[in-house]
Design a protein around this motif. Structure first.
Motif, PDB file in Angstrom:
ATOM      1  N   TYR A  27      -2.213  -0.168  -8.642  1.00 36.61           N
ATOM      2  CA  TYR A  27      -0.799  -0.535  -8.584  1.00 36.61           C
ATOM      3  C   TYR A  27      -0.634  -2.027  -8.821  1.00 36.61           C
ATOM      4  CZ  TYR A  27       3.929  -0.636  -6.523  1.00 36.61           C
ATOM      5  OH  TYR A  27       5.267  -0.804  -6.289  1.00 36.61           O
ATOM      6  N   TYR A  28      -1.438  -2.803  -8.114  1.00 38.11           N
ATOM      7  CA  TYR A  28      -1.407  -4.262  -8.246  1.00 38.11           C
ATOM      8  C   TYR A  28      -1.749  -4.675  -9.671  1.00 38.11           C
ATOM      9  CZ  TYR A  28      -2.571  -9.176  -7.381  1.00 38.11           C
ATOM     10  OH  TYR A  28      -2.629 -10.548  -7.424  1.00 38.11           O
ATOM     11  N   ILE A  41       0.841  -1.200   0.000  1.00 34.83           N
ATOM     12  CA  ILE A  41       0.000   0.000   0.000  1.00 34.83           C
ATOM     13  C   ILE A  41       0.875   1.249   0.000  1.00 34.83           C
ATOM     14  CG2 ILE A  41      -1.731   1.288   1.325  1.00 34.83           C
ATOM     15  CD1 ILE A  41      -2.878  -1.453   2.203  1.00 34.83           C
ATOM     16  N   GLY A  42       1.963   1.183   0.819  1.00 33.90           N
ATOM     17  CA  GLY A  42       2.901   2.307   0.860  1.00 33.90           C
ATOM     18  C   GLY A  42       3.551   2.549  -0.489  1.00 33.90           C
ATOM     19  N   ALA A  43       3.963   1.465  -1.154  1.00 37.49           N
ATOM     20  CA  ALA A  43       4.603   1.602  -2.465  1.00 37.49           C
ATOM     21  C   ALA A  43       3.650   2.229  -3.470  1.00 37.49           C
ATOM     22  CB  ALA A  43       5.064   0.232  -2.961  1.00 37.49           C
ATOM     23  N   ALA A  44       2.379   1.824  -3.396  1.00 41.22           N
ATOM     24  CA  ALA A  44       1.377   2.383  -4.307  1.00 41.22           C
ATOM     25  C   ALA A  44       1.220   3.874  -4.077  1.00 41.22           C
ATOM     26  CB  ALA A  44       0.037   1.673  -4.120  1.00 41.22           C
ATOM     27  N   GLN A  45       1.111   4.221  -2.801  1.00 44.86           N
ATOM     28  CA  GLN A  45       0.943   5.647  -2.488  1.00 44.86           C
ATOM     29  C   GLN A  45       2.133   6.458  -2.961  1.00 44.86           C
ATOM     30  OE1 GLN A  45       0.113   5.395   1.699  1.00 44.86           O
ATOM     31  NE2 GLN A  45      -2.097   5.184   1.360  1.00 44.86           N
ATOM     32  N   ALA A  46       3.340   5.892  -2.762  1.00 42.93           N
ATOM     33  CA  ALA A  46       4.540   6.583  -3.224  1.00 42.93           C
ATOM     34  C   ALA A  46       4.503   6.768  -4.740  1.00 42.93           C
ATOM     35  CB  ALA A  46       5.781   5.794  -2.824  1.00 42.93           C
ATOM     36  N   ALA A  47       3.913   5.802  -5.432  1.00 40.66           N
ATOM     37  CA  ALA A  47       3.818   5.891  -6.895  1.00 40.66           C
ATOM     38  C   ALA A  47       2.640   6.756  -7.332  1.00 40.66           C
ATOM     39  CB  ALA A  47       3.689   4.491  -7.490  1.00 40.66           C
ATOM     40  N   GLY A  48       1.865   7.229  -6.365  1.00 45.40           N
ATOM     41  CA  GLY A  48       0.729   8.092  -6.698  1.00 45.40           C
ATOM     42  C   GLY A  48      -0.459   7.359  -7.293  1.00 45.40           C
ATOM     43  N   THR A  49      -0.550   6.042  -7.045  1.00 47.13           N
ATOM     44  CA  THR A  49      -1.729   5.308  -7.555  1.00 47.13           C
ATOM     45  C   THR A  49      -2.432   4.602  -6.407  1.00 47.13           C
ATOM     46  OG1 THR A  49      -0.199   3.520  -8.104  1.00 47.13           O
ATOM     47  CG2 THR A  49      -1.071   4.785  -9.956  1.00 47.13           C
TER      48      THR A  49
END
Lengths: 478, 538
Positions: free
Chosen positions: B479-480, B466-474
């Motif tokens: 993201y998945y 979830i953190g990685a997705a947020q960092a990517a702005g999606t």
């Protein structure tokens, strides 16, 4: 107790404002009379096949094969389908993975859009980008999509010719915009009056409107006039100066019945004019399989081509198209066939050419017969049908007729048309459905009844008109 | 005074332009490149533009000036991730070795025939004959088409004035076909249906748009929609400027629809000043696949009646039911069985030729059955339908075939039933196989697809993901889905495209790839998912 959610007074007001006379009061009355057993000649809508025009053979063969691809493997298929129709069916099936039953690209099958682009290039001499061509379920859907994208609120005005095809007024009402009329000049063969048009725009702006677009219908509906190249240049310059997007309804481009003003597309003229106009004037051009000599109204096949629209705008239009998933695939194939018909040398070419020629020749004759027929009638004046499929005679109604209409609670032209319908079975559309100058009355009929029925129809009209004029005017001063 | 002078000057310029074009004469033969106009004309154009009262500088139609409702609406089924997939497909075509998979598997859209499902032979025979009626006059036709298809084509053409399949029909659709559809509805439900209440449309979607147009006057008009929903509804409501009033389906109870939830959302909307006009129910559900139980349906009907709501019943998946213990009951049947007549309850039922076992998406055929409205309102519906003249005739014919298919004793009946049962049983097997596969994985729970064409598994993502997705702005599900696509070529639609309880993540995957591809899809998916979970393990 809660109000009923769909009581009439709770409906969207914009819906209530919509008028579409082509299938309005006259048509409904005609349908009633037909149910009662009266013979009706429906001339209310440009619907050639309903009046006996036969479909062209080749496209129907191709689509029939595409519908049932298992036929292509049958050894007997050559008994009833010519080889070029079989080849063409395979050509379109190859373009449509999943065949006719799959949603295509929301903009239409890329291979067919390419065929449309090639057609446009051949016609105009300028390259066309298939990415900017969207196929639609009939041109009407395309018009609605564009107007929906343009109109933000009731202060957005769209310049529409008067008389006009009431799809435009209906769509503008539905989307909550404002119709800004520009009057065509009946005495100048329904010519365009650019000065008057400019005044219309200025008047609209004075009322706080933002005029966003200009609609031209070329050839005209209901008026039939064909624009000259000079006219189109004038219009393009006007749109450039006034910052309007030009919506060019060119669905009747193959219905031309005179040789002085052949069809020339707005896009061709735009590119002929060169920069800056050719790079800046925004243009959307519409075409269909419903008219011309094809008359395949029931297939719902059309396209629009965008010129000089910014990429982000095109993206949004694509997005809206994708909500509808895709235009119907058989209609797309009809469009491909129309822009890429049999050529000399093809097995089906002679038949295709002779069928087409016969239809166009007959339309040309009927345009002339109808115009002359109306002009020979008392108190009727009719401009020549230069193109499209309609005749729009002016009926000079005597004052007593107008009073009688008022007493009956009807618009004068509606009154006349209802009487015409009841006396002769001819179902027309009153001019008020298209717009006309105050106090000037018309009706729209089509030139589509079968050629052999024309003498009877015109004489039936003349008889009715003579007796109507006698009734309301007395004996003519002869 | 200034305006008069400006007008006068403009007219002078216009006159000079006309003079310039007249002297230029008719256009010469087409040239491949645009020529420069005469200098006088160019200057005059620029001058005229400068003097115009138009707002110059911005193009007439730009992102800043288009209808904001168009900007607002979204349709994820053909949205961003789909564009990304199409770009990847183009890359594959150019360079087949460039990606870790050799094809894109489009599991984003309910488009069965694009993935190899075959059309129903009888239907296509009839449509083919109706497309080219001349065939019926040829004796050789009997060598190529089954005799009952020929018979049915004759029957249909007799219902079309002049046998003209290329003519605009009545704006509600050909009367004889509507009557046939009504008879099919009556046979299905056991209650009378009238052809006059049918509006044939280019697919069910335009019919939905028509109703939204009628019901919505402003953002104060609200439409209750299930969450998750098929995003035609959110898009249509946005396009028409209304408000979507969400009601949440309960994932814990197999996506159950509770009337208490409906009541709660209704009251909340009303307290915000929204007039709630209608309730959308999708049965079987999309994306969720649940089939409503009769009791449930009765409560929904009561709710609409008591609250004065139009019931919009999206029933396009009525032929897609995969569980023994559930059956399709149309809302019309339920309402009539409760004793509600045409006067009591405004109800619009939508059906389509795109789903079921026929899957004829590209034909754009469908209808709405409209009951419970006053004649004045019916007139308005007719009027809106008439502006588009009519829906495509071939689609109308197909709708009548779907609602009146071959019967026992017809020549084509056995092969028809074999095709139909083959498709439906395969869909049921694929639904089961995919559901079991999803449920077998760590971090995924998936409700059964009782019907429709989709699975809507829930992703229980680790915090790291979830953190990685947020960092990517999606959004995490986007993201998945993006990573799934890039690793395997499998294209699904993130759950946010359909709506979900905030903080939960899903994706919608169709059950439509051909059965023989399913094992490979499952194993590729498993491989990706296990790797993903390992990579983002907290």
């Amino acid at each position: 107790m809660a109000r009923k959610p769909l009581d009439y007074d709770q409906l969207n007001e914009n819906v209530k404002k919509v008028q579409y006379a082509v299938r309005g009061e006259l048509y409904l009355r005609a349908s009633e009379l037909q149910k009662e057993g009266k013979r009706i000649i429906f001339t209310n809508v440009g619907n050639p096949h309903a009046l006996g025009q036969k479909p062209l053979t080749f496209p129907r063969q191709v689509v029939a094969l595409c519908q049932a691809p298992f036929l292509l493997d049958d050894p007997n298929v050559g008994l009833i389908f010519p080889a070029d129709a079989i080849a063409r069916a395979k050509h379109y099936l190859a373009m449509a993975p999943g065949g006719l039953g799959a949603y295509s690209d929301s903009r239409g099958i890329p291979g067919i859009r390419k065929e449309v682009a090639e057609f446009i290039q051949r016609r105009d001499g300028y390259p066309s980008d298939p990415e900017l061509i969207y196929l639609t379920d009939g041109a009407s859907k395309g018009v609605m999509q564009m107007l929906n994208a343009i109109i933000r609120n009731e202060r957005d005005g769209i310049l529409v010719p008067v008389p006009q095809y009431p799809l435009y007024s209906a769509a503008i009402s539905l989307f909550g915009g404002a119709l800004v009329p520009y009057y065509l000049e009946e005495e100048a063969n329904w010519g365009l009056d650019i000065v008057g048009t400019r005044q219309s725009v200025a008047a609209a702006r004075a009322k706080g409107m933002t005029v966003r677009a200009m609609v031209i219908i070329n050839p005209g509906n209901p008026t039939g006039q064909c624009l000259s190249e000079a006219n189109i240049r004038e219009i393009l310059r006007f749109c450039y100066e006034e910052n309007l997007v030009l919506l060019a309804d060119e669905v009747y481009q193959e219905n031309i019945y005179q040789d002085e003003r052949p069809f020339i597309s707005a896009r061709k003229v735009l590119f002929d004019m060169g920069p800056p106009l050719s790079r800046e004037v925004q243009l959307v051009s519409f075409h269909t399989v419903s008219k011309g000599y094809w008359g395949e109204c029931g297939q719902r096949g059309g396209y629009f081509e965008m010129t000089n629209l910014p990429p982000k705008t095109v993206d949004e239009i694509y997005k809206v198209a994708s909500i509808a998933l895709s235009p119907n695939v058989p209609g797309q194939i009809f469009m491909g066939l129309m822009v890429n018909p049999p050529k000399p040398g093809d097995i089906s070419y002679p038949k295709y050419a002779s069928e087409s020629k016969a239809i166009l020749g007959s339309l040309r004759r009927r345009a002339r017969i109808m115009t002359d027929g109306f002009n020979s009638c008392r108190n009727v004046v009719c401009n020549f049908t230069e193109g499209a499929m309609y005749s729009f005679p002016q009926i000079r109604l005597p004052p007593r007729a107008i009073e009688a209409a008022k007493r009956a609670g009807k618009e004068p032209d509606v009154f006349y048309c209802l009487k015409l319908l009841e006396a002769t079975g001819i179902s027309t559309v009153p001019g008020s459905g298209f717009g006309q100058k105050e106090g000037v009355f018309h009706l729209r009929t089509t030139i589509l009844p079968a050629e052999e029925d024309f003498p009877a129809i015109m004489s039936s009209f003349k008889k009715f008109n003579d007796s109507f004029m006698e009734q309301y005017e007395g004996y003519s001063r002869m | 005074m200034r305006r008069y002078a400006a007008d006068k000057a403009r007219r002078a310029v216009a006159a000079s332009l006309r003079a310039a074009s007249r002297s230029a004469g008719p256009s010469p033969a087409p040239a491949p490149h645009p020529r420069s106009p005469a200098p006088v004309a160019a200057m005059a154009a620029a001058l005229a533009r400068a003097m115009s009262t138009a707002s110059v500088g911005t193009p007439a139609v730009s992102i800043n000036t288009i209808n904001p409702k168009v900007l607002k609406c979204e349709y994820a089924v053909r949205g961003e991730i789909v564009t990304h997939a199409q770009n990847l497909q183009q890359e594959l075509q150019k360079n087949p070795e460039s990606l870790p998979f050799d094809e894109i598997l489009y599991c984003n859209i309910g488009n069965p025939q694009s993935l190899g499902q075959q059309p129903v032979t009888f239907f296509r025979e009839v449509l083919s004959l109706c497309d080219h009626p001349v065939l019926l006059d040829k004796s050789e036709t009997h060598a190529l088409y089954s005799s009952d298809a020929i018979e049915r084509a004759w029957q249909i053409l007799d219902k079309i004035p002049g046998r003209a399949t290329g003519a605009y029909s009545h704006s509600q659709g050909i009367k004889g076909l509507r009557d046939e559809i009504a008879a099919g509805i009556a046979a299905r439900d056991g209650f009378h249906a009238s052809g006059d209440n049918i509006f044939l449309t280019d697919g069910a979607s335009p019919a939905v748009h028509m109703m939204m147009q009628l019901l919505i006057s402003s953002e104060k008009d609200g439409i209750l929609c299930p969450i998750p929903q098929y995003p035609l509804y959110s898009a249509s409501i946005a396009l028409h400027g209304g408000s979507l009033v969400p009601y949440f389906l309960d994932e814990e109870t197999g996506w159950g629809l509770e009337v208490d939830e409906l009541k709660k959302q209704l009251e909340e909307a009303r307290s915000k000043g929204i007039t709630v006009r209608a309730l959308v129910v999708i049965n079987p559900g999309n994306p969720t696949g649940q089939v409503l139980a009769e009791e449930n349906q009765k409560k929904i009907v009561e709710f609409c009646k008591n609250e004065g709501l139009v019931l919009l019943a999206d029933e396009v998946y009525q032929e897609n039911i995969y569980v023994e213990d559930k059956q399709f009951h149309s809302f019309k049947k339920i309402a009539r069985s409760m004793g509600y007549t045409d006067d009591d309850l405004p109800l619009v039922s939508f059906q389509s030729v795109s789903k079921g076992y026929y899957g004829e998406c590209g034909k754009r055929g469908g209808y709405m059955e409209v009951t419970g409205f006053s004649p004045e309102v019916r007139e308005q519906i007719y009027k809106v339908a008439s502006v588009n003249l009519c829906s495509n005739i071939s689609g109308q014919i197909l709708a009548s075939l779907v609602m009146n298919p071959p019967k026992a004793g017809d020549e084509s009946f056995e092969s028809f039933m074999a095709e139909r049962d083959g498709i439906l049983s395969s869909l049921a097997r694929r639904a089961k196989a995919l559901e079991e596969a999803f449920n077998s994985l760590e971090g995924i729970t998936c409700n059964k697809a009782e019907g429709a064409m989709y699975l809507f598994p829930r992703l229980h993502l680790p915090q790291k993901a979830i953190g990685a997705a947020q960092a990517a702005g999606t959004a995490p599900d986007a993201y998945y889905a993006k990573h799934l696509l890039e690793a395997t070529g499998i294209l699904v639609v993130p759950g946010s495209g359909f709506g979900q309880v905030p903080g939960t993540w899903h994706f919608r995957c169709t059950i439509l790839p051909q059965e023989d591809k399913i094992p490979a899809i499952i194993s590729r998916f498993k491989e990706f998912h296990e790797k993903f979970m390992d990579e983002y393990r907290d």
